[in-house]
Design a protein around this motif. Structure first.
Motif, PDB file in Angstrom:
ATOM      1  N   LYS A   1      28.190  43.230  30.946  1.00 24.68           N
ATOM      2  CA  LYS A   1      27.169  42.882  31.950  1.00 24.68           C
ATOM      3  C   LYS A   1      26.748  41.416  31.851  1.00 24.68           C
ATOM      4  O   LYS A   1      26.487  40.769  32.857  1.00 24.68           O
ATOM      5  N   GLU A   2      26.664  40.897  30.625  1.00 21.54           N
ATOM      6  CA  GLU A   2      26.325  39.483  30.454  1.00 21.54           C
ATOM      7  C   GLU A   2      27.366  38.596  31.133  1.00 21.54           C
ATOM      8  O   GLU A   2      27.036  37.620  31.804  1.00 21.54           O
ATOM      9  N   ALA A   3      28.636  38.955  30.967  1.00 18.29           N
ATOM     10  CA  ALA A   3      29.719  38.190  31.587  1.00 18.29           C
ATOM     11  C   ALA A   3      29.592  38.206  33.107  1.00 18.29           C
ATOM     12  O   ALA A   3      29.777  37.179  33.770  1.00 18.29           O
ATOM     13  N   GLU A   4      29.266  39.348  33.652  1.00 22.71           N
ATOM     14  CA  GLU A   4      29.104  39.469  35.107  1.00 22.71           C
ATOM     15  C   GLU A   4      27.956  38.586  35.599  1.00 22.71           C
ATOM     16  O   GLU A   4      28.065  37.897  36.618  1.00 22.71           O
ATOM     17  N   ALA A   5      26.853  38.557  34.850  1.00 20.30           N
ATOM     18  CA  ALA A   5      25.705  37.728  35.230  1.00 20.30           C
ATOM     19  C   ALA A   5      26.049  36.238  35.137  1.00 20.30           C
ATOM     20  O   ALA A   5      25.684  35.458  36.025  1.00 20.30           O
ATOM     21  N   LEU A   6      26.763  35.835  34.106  1.00 20.23           N
ATOM     22  CA  LEU A   6      27.171  34.437  33.969  1.00 20.23           C
ATOM     23  C   LEU A   6      28.127  34.036  35.085  1.00 20.23           C
ATOM     24  O   LEU A   6      28.034  32.943  35.641  1.00 20.23           O
ATOM     25  N   TYR A   7      29.039  34.937  35.417  1.00 21.82           N
ATOM     26  CA  TYR A   7      29.991  34.682  36.507  1.00 21.82           C
ATOM     27  C   TYR A   7      29.251  34.371  37.805  1.00 21.82           C
ATOM     28  O   TYR A   7      29.634  33.461  38.550  1.00 21.82           O
ATOM     29  N   ASP A   8      28.189  35.094  38.060  1.00 21.30           N
ATOM     30  CA  ASP A   8      27.411  34.895  39.291  1.00 21.30           C
ATOM     31  C   ASP A   8      26.706  33.540  39.329  1.00 21.30           C
ATOM     32  O   ASP A   8      26.363  33.055  40.404  1.00 21.30           O
TER      33      ASP A   8
END
Length: 90
Positions: free
Chosen positions: A52-59
């Protein structure tokens, strides 16, 4: 040259910040960061994100480019970005 450090999975990634034609600050990351954030495939249930952290950073990142492009002066980096994102930089 404006930069921002992003930390993910114990590693630091230096990203660039450039201004769009509208004066908006856009975060530009390396493809190395993209590979860390999305090591899986888009067919995965989590769309390939590491977590989930990766997804948030991607955004947070506007665009991912080759690491060597992040070393270019602002004007040259914007020329590279303009190729794929003309509406943001013309």
């Amino acid at each position: 040259m404006k930069t921002k450090e992003i930390q993910f999975d114990g590693k630091k990634y230096i990203c660039r910040i450039v201004e769009s034609i509208d004066g908006e600050e856009l975060l530009i990351g390396s493809t190395e960061l993209l590979d860390a954030l999305q090591p899986g495939s888009f067919g995965d249930a989590n769309e390939g994100f590491a977590n989930k952290e990766a997804e948030a950073l991607y955004d947070e990142v506007f665009y991912f480019t080759e690491p060597e492009n992040l070393l270019l002066p602002d004007e040259e980096l914007i020329e590279v970005l303009k190729e794929s994102n003309p509406d943001w930089f013309e």
